[in-house]
Design a protein around this motif. Structure first.
Motif, PDB file in Angstrom:
ATOM      1  N   ALA A  43      -8.530   3.377   3.022  1.00  0.00           N
ATOM      2  CA  ALA A  43      -7.838   3.250   4.302  1.00  0.00           C
ATOM      3  C   ALA A  43      -7.145   1.888   4.312  1.00  0.00           C
ATOM      4  N   PRO A  44      -6.125   1.708   5.143  1.00  0.00           N
ATOM      5  CA  PRO A  44      -5.454   0.404   5.195  1.00  0.00           C
ATOM      6  C   PRO A  44      -6.407  -0.767   5.436  1.00  0.00           C
ATOM      7  N   ALA A  45      -7.390  -0.612   6.295  1.00  0.00           N
ATOM      8  CA  ALA A  45      -8.343  -1.706   6.543  1.00  0.00           C
ATOM      9  C   ALA A  45      -9.132  -2.038   5.278  1.00  0.00           C
ATOM     10  N   GLN A  46      -9.460  -1.030   4.478  1.00  0.00           N
ATOM     11  CA  GLN A  46     -10.168  -1.280   3.223  1.00  0.00           C
ATOM     12  C   GLN A  46      -9.267  -2.021   2.239  1.00  0.00           C
ATOM     13  N   ALA A  47      -7.968  -1.716   2.253  1.00  0.00           N
ATOM     14  CA  ALA A  47      -7.025  -2.416   1.377  1.00  0.00           C
ATOM     15  C   ALA A  47      -6.987  -3.900   1.736  1.00  0.00           C
ATOM     16  N   VAL A  48      -7.007  -4.199   3.020  1.00  0.00           N
ATOM     17  CA  VAL A  48      -7.012  -5.602   3.457  1.00  0.00           C
ATOM     18  C   VAL A  48      -8.310  -6.274   3.029  1.00  0.00           C
ATOM     19  N   GLU A  49      -9.441  -5.575   3.121  1.00  0.00           N
ATOM     20  CA  GLU A  49     -10.718  -6.133   2.647  1.00  0.00           C
ATOM     21  C   GLU A  49     -10.645  -6.446   1.155  1.00  0.00           C
ATOM     22  N   ARG A  50     -10.086  -5.514   0.375  1.00  0.00           N
ATOM     23  CA  ARG A  50      -9.944  -5.737  -1.072  1.00  0.00           C
ATOM     24  C   ARG A  50      -9.047  -6.942  -1.350  1.00  0.00           C
ATOM     25  N   TYR A  51      -8.032  -7.121  -0.527  1.00  0.00           N
ATOM     26  CA  TYR A  51      -7.144  -8.268  -0.695  1.00  0.00           C
ATOM     27  C   TYR A  51      -7.903  -9.579  -0.492  1.00  0.00           C
ATOM     28  N   HIS A  52      -8.720  -9.651   0.540  1.00  0.00           N
ATOM     29  CA  HIS A  52      -9.501 -10.865   0.789  1.00  0.00           C
ATOM     30  C   HIS A  52     -10.508 -11.115  -0.338  1.00  0.00           C
ATOM     31  N   GLU A  53     -11.102 -10.051  -0.875  1.00  0.00           N
ATOM     32  CA  GLU A  53     -12.004 -10.182  -2.024  1.00  0.00           C
ATOM     33  C   GLU A  53     -11.240 -10.731  -3.235  1.00  0.00           C
ATOM     34  N   PHE A  54     -10.039 -10.215  -3.451  1.00  0.00           N
ATOM     35  CA  PHE A  54      -9.192 -10.672  -4.552  1.00  0.00           C
ATOM     36  C   PHE A  54      -8.905 -12.163  -4.423  1.00  0.00           C
ATOM     37  N   LEU A 110       0.857  -1.185   0.000  1.00  0.00           N
ATOM     38  CA  LEU A 110       0.000   0.000   0.000  1.00  0.00           C
ATOM     39  C   LEU A 110       0.888   1.228   0.000  1.00  0.00           C
ATOM     40  N   GLN A 111       0.655   2.135  -0.957  1.00  0.00           N
ATOM     41  CA  GLN A 111       1.328   3.429  -0.964  1.00  0.00           C
ATOM     42  C   GLN A 111       0.253   4.492  -1.090  1.00  0.00           C
ATOM     43  N   GLN A 112       0.387   5.551  -0.283  1.00  0.00           N
ATOM     44  CA  GLN A 112      -0.665   6.560  -0.231  1.00  0.00           C
ATOM     45  C   GLN A 112      -0.076   7.960  -0.303  1.00  0.00           C
ATOM     46  N   ASP A 113      -0.709   8.811  -1.109  1.00  0.00           N
ATOM     47  CA  ASP A 113      -0.376  10.229  -1.135  1.00  0.00           C
ATOM     48  C   ASP A 113      -1.151  10.900  -0.003  1.00  0.00           C
ATOM     49  N   ARG A 114      -0.450  11.349   1.000  1.00  0.00           N
ATOM     50  CA  ARG A 114      -1.126  11.891   2.181  1.00  0.00           C
ATOM     51  C   ARG A 114      -1.912  13.162   1.890  1.00  0.00           C
ATOM     52  N   ALA A 115      -1.464  13.948   0.930  1.00  0.00           N
ATOM     53  CA  ALA A 115      -2.161  15.200   0.628  1.00  0.00           C
ATOM     54  C   ALA A 115      -3.538  14.967   0.027  1.00  0.00           C
ATOM     55  N   THR A 116      -3.660  13.963  -0.852  1.00  0.00           N
ATOM     56  CA  THR A 116      -4.928  13.718  -1.536  1.00  0.00           C
ATOM     57  C   THR A 116      -5.670  12.498  -1.002  1.00  0.00           C
ATOM     58  N   GLY A 117      -4.967  11.610  -0.312  1.00  0.00           N
ATOM     59  CA  GLY A 117      -5.572  10.362   0.150  1.00  0.00           C
ATOM     60  C   GLY A 117      -5.620   9.295  -0.927  1.00  0.00           C
ATOM     61  N   LEU A 118      -5.121   9.610  -2.117  1.00  0.00           N
ATOM     62  CA  LEU A 118      -5.118   8.632  -3.207  1.00  0.00           C
ATOM     63  C   LEU A 118      -4.155   7.501  -2.853  1.00  0.00           C
ATOM     64  N   THR A 119      -4.646   6.279  -2.986  1.00  0.00           N
ATOM     65  CA  THR A 119      -3.902   5.100  -2.551  1.00  0.00           C
ATOM     66  C   THR A 119      -3.753   4.122  -3.706  1.00  0.00           C
ATOM     67  N   TYR A 146      -1.454 -14.563 -10.335  1.00  0.00           N
ATOM     68  CA  TYR A 146      -2.624 -13.691 -10.217  1.00  0.00           C
ATOM     69  C   TYR A 146      -2.253 -12.490  -9.362  1.00  0.00           C
ATOM     70  N   LEU A 147      -2.425 -11.303  -9.945  1.00  0.00           N
ATOM     71  CA  LEU A 147      -2.095 -10.040  -9.301  1.00  0.00           C
ATOM     72  C   LEU A 147      -3.257  -9.078  -9.476  1.00  0.00           C
ATOM     73  N   ARG A 148      -3.319  -8.081  -8.618  1.00  0.00           N
ATOM     74  CA  ARG A 148      -4.330  -7.034  -8.780  1.00  0.00           C
ATOM     75  C   ARG A 148      -3.764  -5.721  -8.256  1.00  0.00           C
ATOM     76  N   ALA A 149      -4.125  -4.645  -8.932  1.00  0.00           N
ATOM     77  CA  ALA A 149      -3.819  -3.288  -8.467  1.00  0.00           C
ATOM     78  C   ALA A 149      -5.146  -2.567  -8.268  1.00  0.00           C
ATOM     79  N   VAL A 150      -5.269  -1.869  -7.169  1.00  0.00           N
ATOM     80  CA  VAL A 150      -6.466  -1.089  -6.867  1.00  0.00           C
ATOM     81  C   VAL A 150      -6.015   0.333  -6.565  1.00  0.00           C
ATOM     82  N   ILE A 151      -6.634   1.292  -7.215  1.00  0.00           N
ATOM     83  CA  ILE A 151      -6.291   2.695  -6.991  1.00  0.00           C
ATOM     84  C   ILE A 151      -7.551   3.439  -6.589  1.00  0.00           C
TER      85      ILE A 151
END
Length: 116
Positions: free
Chosen positions: A90-101, A22-31, A81-86
């Motif tokens: 939030a970190p917890a949402q990234a973990v949820e997306r990982y489990h969905e993947f 997970l990499q996040q731009d703190r100014a915009t929240g874009l992850t 099998y790989l996935r990118a999500v942009i």
């Protein structure tokens, strides 16, 4: 990793629970979240968080997923099998997306997906 010209002095810092970056731009929240199945990815290489960057590793934003971990013979193929999500995650949402993947991927093989 140290064979010249090595652009970065990599260091092994520890084990992770899953190949999820997970990499996040703190100014915009874009992850940006990059993920792989555990059986497909044996190493994740990424910079760590250090402000201000005090070395050549913390200051860049590259991410590498090392896949397969096996040699292929001529004519063999391998699949990972790989996935990118942009988005604004939030970190917890990234973990949820990982489990969905993981649920959306084919059932894992007992060995790497190598075949002819």
């Amino acid at each position: 990793w140290l064979i010249p010209p090595s652009p970065v002095d990599w260091a092994v810092t520890g084990s992770m629970a899953a190949p999820l970056v997970l990499q996040q731009d703190r100014a915009t929240g874009l992850t940006c979240v990059i993920m792989a199945r555990p059986q497909d990815c044996f190493v994740v290489s990424a910079p760590y968080n250090m402000e201000p960057p005090e070395d050549g590793v913390a200051g860049h934003h590259s991410t590498y997923l090392s896949l397969f971990g096996t040699d292929l013979k001529a004519g063999e193929t391998a699949r990972a099998y790989l996935r990118a999500v942009i988005g604004k995650l939030a970190p917890a949402q990234a973990v949820e997306r990982y489990h969905e993947f993981l649920k959306s991927c084919p059932a894992p093989a007992t060995q790497p997906a190598v075949g002819r």
